[in-house]
Scaffold this active site. Structure first.
Site, mmCIF file in Angstrom:
data_model
loop_
_atom_site.group_PDB
_atom_site.id
_atom_site.type_symbol
_atom_site.label_atom_id
_atom_site.label_comp_id
_atom_site.label_asym_id
_atom_site.label_seq_id
_atom_site.Cartn_x
_atom_site.Cartn_y
_atom_site.Cartn_z
ATOM 1 N N ASP A 19 0.864 -1.177 0.000
ATOM 2 C CA ASP A 19 0.000 0.000 0.000
ATOM 3 C C ASP A 19 0.902 1.230 0.000
ATOM 4 O OD1 ASP A 19 0.829 0.367 2.616
ATOM 5 O OD2 ASP A 19 -1.192 0.497 3.461
ATOM 6 N N CYS B 257 2.828 -3.189 4.180
ATOM 7 C CA CYS B 257 2.056 -1.968 4.426
ATOM 8 C C CYS B 257 2.768 -1.239 5.566
ATOM 9 C CB CYS B 257 0.587 -2.279 4.711
ATOM 10 S SG CYS B 257 0.240 -3.299 6.162
ATOM 11 N N HIS C 122 7.778 -24.512 10.343
ATOM 12 C CA HIS C 122 6.717 -25.115 11.157
ATOM 13 C C HIS C 122 5.314 -24.902 10.588
ATOM 14 C CE1 HIS C 122 9.199 -25.322 15.162
ATOM 15 N NE2 HIS C 122 9.901 -25.711 14.099
HETATM 16 C C1 RB5 Z 1 -1.944 3.037 6.471
HETATM 17 O O1 RB5 Z 1 -1.950 4.251 7.162
HETATM 18 C C2 RB5 Z 1 -1.827 1.879 7.453
HETATM 19 O O2 RB5 Z 1 -2.960 1.805 8.244
HETATM 20 C C3 RB5 Z 1 -1.573 0.579 6.724
HETATM 21 O O3 RB5 Z 1 -0.441 0.691 5.936
HETATM 22 C C4 RB5 Z 1 -1.323 -0.637 7.598
HETATM 23 O O4 RB5 Z 1 -0.383 -0.368 8.574
HETATM 24 C C5 RB5 Z 1 -2.519 -1.295 8.114
HETATM 25 O O5 RB5 Z 1 -2.441 -2.313 8.817
#
Ligand code: RB5
Length: 149
Positions: free
Chosen positions: A8, A65, A98
């Site tokens: 993301d 993310c 595992h």
């Molecule tokens: C984005 O701000 C953030 O919430 C996302 O990248 C992630 O950490 C969600 O779990």
């Protein structure tokens, strides 16, 4: 081996680190996005990469993310996916040995670049041990199937 990738906006800065590692180490990959730093929903890209692992288009998946947590949660909603959220090399090795994890999730806001590369390396180069772990994996599938009905 072909790797499904998902990021993301909060993980995309690590895309080059990971794709460079994969190329240098002889892995193929499919990049399921995101493709810019514009704010987006990690669930969309986590699902796309997980679907590619489920379908067999890719052998394993790597997700990044901000924390790695949201990505791991969404990937684990896709049947057959065992996505491990890892912040250290020991966990990355253990989850392959595992749990036979087929996806790895990490957080750009948590894990530094060098550690992330080491985690990816450990994840992709550790074999599942089988043996006593087979029955435990089978139980995970049993639980998954129970709730799919
Ligand atoms: C984005 O701000 C953030 O919430 C996302 O990248 C992630 O950490 C969600 O779990």
């Amino acid at each position: 081996m072909k790797i499904a990738l998902g990021f993301d906006h909060a993980g995309i800065k690590r895309k080059k680190l990971i794709t460079d590692y994969l190329t240098e180490n002889g892995f193929e990959y499919v990049d399921f996005g995101t493709y810019s730093e514009e704010s987006c929903n990690y669930a969309e890209f986590g699902e796309k990469a997980a679907e590619a692992v489920k379908s067999g288009e890719c052998d394993k998946g790597i997700l990044v993310c901000g924390t790695g947590i949201g990505m791991s949660i969404v990937a684990n909603k896709v049947p057959t996916i065992r996505c491990a959220h890892c912040t250290d090399v020991f966990s990355a090795k253990a989850t392959r040995a595992h749990n036979d994890a087929n996806m790895l999730a990490m957080g750009e806001r948590i894990t530094d670049e060098e550690t992330m590369k080491e985690i990816v390396d450990a994840f992709l180069h550790t074999e599942f041990e089988g043996g006593r772990h087979l029955a435990r994996i089978a139980k995970i599938s049993e639980v998954e199937n129970k709730y799919l009905k």
